[in-house]
Scaffold this motif. Structure first.
Motif, PDB file in Angstrom:
ATOM      1  N   ASN A  63       0.822  -1.203   0.000  1.00 44.83           N
ATOM      2  CA  ASN A  63       0.000   0.000   0.000  1.00 44.83           C
ATOM      3  C   ASN A  63       0.858   1.255   0.000  1.00 44.83           C
ATOM      4  N   GLY A  64       1.992   1.207   0.689  1.00 46.62           N
ATOM      5  CA  GLY A  64       2.891   2.353   0.721  1.00 46.62           C
ATOM      6  C   GLY A  64       3.439   2.694  -0.654  1.00 46.62           C
ATOM      7  N   GLY A  65       3.755   1.672  -1.439  1.00 46.18           N
ATOM      8  CA  GLY A  65       4.228   1.901  -2.806  1.00 46.18           C
ATOM      9  C   GLY A  65       3.159   2.552  -3.667  1.00 46.18           C
ATOM     10  N   TYR A  66       1.933   2.071  -3.546  1.00 46.50           N
ATOM     11  CA  TYR A  66       0.811   2.644  -4.290  1.00 46.50           C
ATOM     12  C   TYR A  66       0.599   4.097  -3.883  1.00 46.50           C
ATOM     13  N   ASP A  67       0.591   4.338  -2.580  1.00 40.51           N
ATOM     14  CA  ASP A  67       0.378   5.699  -2.076  1.00 40.51           C
ATOM     15  C   ASP A  67       1.472   6.650  -2.539  1.00 40.51           C
ATOM     16  N   ALA A  68       2.712   6.171  -2.602  1.00 46.04           N
ATOM     17  CA  ALA A  68       3.831   7.014  -3.038  1.00 46.04           C
ATOM     18  C   ALA A  68       3.665   7.436  -4.492  1.00 46.04           C
ATOM     19  N   ILE A  69       3.256   6.504  -5.339  1.00 42.17           N
ATOM     20  CA  ILE A  69       3.035   6.833  -6.752  1.00 42.17           C
ATOM     21  C   ILE A  69       1.875   7.810  -6.879  1.00 42.17           C
ATOM     22  N   LEU A  70       0.797   7.571  -6.165  1.00 43.84           N
ATOM     23  CA  LEU A  70      -0.360   8.463  -6.206  1.00 43.84           C
ATOM     24  C   LEU A  70       0.019   9.865  -5.733  1.00 43.84           C
ATOM     25  N   HIS A  71       0.829   9.949  -4.678  1.00 39.26           N
ATOM     26  CA  HIS A  71       1.310  11.241  -4.175  1.00 39.26           C
ATOM     27  C   HIS A  71       2.098  11.969  -5.262  1.00 39.26           C
ATOM     28  N   ASP A  72       2.996  11.237  -5.954  1.00 39.55           N
ATOM     29  CA  ASP A  72       3.794  11.842  -7.018  1.00 39.55           C
ATOM     30  C   ASP A  72       2.913  12.346  -8.158  1.00 39.55           C
ATOM     31  N   ILE A  73       1.858  11.616  -8.458  1.00 36.60           N
ATOM     32  CA  ILE A  73       0.928  12.044  -9.510  1.00 36.60           C
ATOM     33  C   ILE A  73       0.261  13.357  -9.113  1.00 36.60           C
ATOM     34  N   TYR A  74      -0.242  13.425  -7.884  1.00 32.58           N
ATOM     35  CA  TYR A  74      -0.906  14.661  -7.456  1.00 32.58           C
ATOM     36  C   TYR A  74       0.076  15.823  -7.344  1.00 32.58           C
ATOM     37  N   LEU A  75       1.309  15.555  -6.960  1.00 35.28           N
ATOM     38  CA  LEU A  75       2.319  16.607  -6.909  1.00 35.28           C
ATOM     39  C   LEU A  75       2.592  17.130  -8.322  1.00 35.28           C
ATOM     40  N   PHE A  76       2.723  16.222  -9.287  1.00 36.50           N
ATOM     41  CA  PHE A  76       2.926  16.601 -10.683  1.00 36.50           C
ATOM     42  C   PHE A  76       1.743  17.425 -11.182  1.00 36.50           C
ATOM     43  N   ILE A  77       0.545  16.961 -10.901  1.00 40.50           N
ATOM     44  CA  ILE A  77      -0.662  17.664 -11.353  1.00 40.50           C
ATOM     45  C   ILE A  77      -0.717  19.052 -10.723  1.00 40.50           C
ATOM     46  N   HIS A  78      -0.359  19.169  -9.464  1.00 38.63           N
ATOM     47  CA  HIS A  78      -0.354  20.480  -8.812  1.00 38.63           C
ATOM     48  C   HIS A  78       0.651  21.403  -9.494  1.00 38.63           C
ATOM     49  N   GLU A  79       1.844  20.885  -9.776  1.00 36.46           N
ATOM     50  CA  GLU A  79       2.893  21.703 -10.392  1.00 36.46           C
ATOM     51  C   GLU A  79       2.529  22.160 -11.802  1.00 36.46           C
ATOM     52  N   HIS A  80       1.759  21.360 -12.525  1.00 31.41           N
ATOM     53  CA  HIS A  80       1.426  21.667 -13.910  1.00 31.41           C
ATOM     54  C   HIS A  80      -0.034  22.089 -14.096  1.00 31.41           C
ATOM     55  N   GLY A  81      -0.758  22.150 -13.010  1.00 31.42           N
ATOM     56  CA  GLY A  81      -2.189  22.409 -13.084  1.00 31.42           C
ATOM     57  C   GLY A  81      -2.544  23.864 -13.317  1.00 31.42           C
ATOM     58  N   THR A  82      -3.753  24.051 -13.799  1.00 22.32           N
ATOM     59  CA  THR A  82      -4.314  25.387 -13.891  1.00 22.32           C
ATOM     60  C   THR A  82      -4.552  25.886 -12.468  1.00 22.32           C
ATOM     61  N   ALA A  83      -4.862  27.155 -12.329  1.00 26.83           N
ATOM     62  CA  ALA A  83      -5.086  27.727 -10.992  1.00 26.83           C
ATOM     63  C   ALA A  83      -6.196  26.972 -10.252  1.00 26.83           C
ATOM     64  N   SER A  84      -7.282  26.645 -10.943  1.00 26.20           N
ATOM     65  CA  SER A  84      -8.378  25.931 -10.278  1.00 26.20           C
ATOM     66  C   SER A  84      -7.964  24.511  -9.901  1.00 26.20           C
ATOM     67  N   THR A  85      -7.145  23.870 -10.728  1.00 25.62           N
ATOM     68  CA  THR A  85      -6.645  22.538 -10.408  1.00 25.62           C
ATOM     69  C   THR A  85      -5.731  22.588  -9.192  1.00 25.62           C
TER      70      THR A  85
END
Length: 113
Positions: free
Chosen positions: A76-98
């Motif tokens: 579960n920790g491995g899954y959570d780490a990948i999911l965290h990285d995805i949301y971090l990437f999305i935050h860094e590249h997201g629109t203001a509302s994202t």
């Protein structure tokens, strides 16, 4: 599109999809990314899917008479780490509302944003 040119993509984390066409399917978030960044996010979604399959196999194997060498918390920790990285990437590249939406989810460390 040039290498550095960014365009808008529509992302569904739940479905593991990055869409160019806003109307093609349901999506939750919007990002601005170039080709390299698009590919990077695609790889993260593939990694998440692979981890999900590994977890499913792990639990099916564990459910039988065999004992697994990998703990549930490690899987579960491995899954959570990948999911965290995805949301971090999305935050860094997201629109203001994202970015605002991702921040409201409370998944990321505010000190890293």
């Amino acid at each position: 599109m040039s290498v550095d040119e960014r365009k808008k993509y529509y992302v569904s984390v739940q479905a593991g999809q990055i869409l160019e066409d806003q109307g093609a399917a349901s999506y939750e978030l919007e990002i601005m990314a170039n080709n390299e960044e698009f590919n990077q996010l695609q790889v993260m979604f593939e990694d998440l899917s692979s981890m999900d399959n590994a977890i499913t196999g792990h639990f099916n194997y564990e459910f039988g008479t065999h004992l697994s060498q990998t703990s549930d918390s490690q899987m579960n920790g491995g899954y959570d780490a990948i999911l965290h990285d995805i949301y971090l990437f999305i935050h860094e590249h997201g629109t203001a509302s994202t970015q605002k939406h991702v921040e409201s989810m409370g998944l990321l460390d505010p000190g890293r944003l």
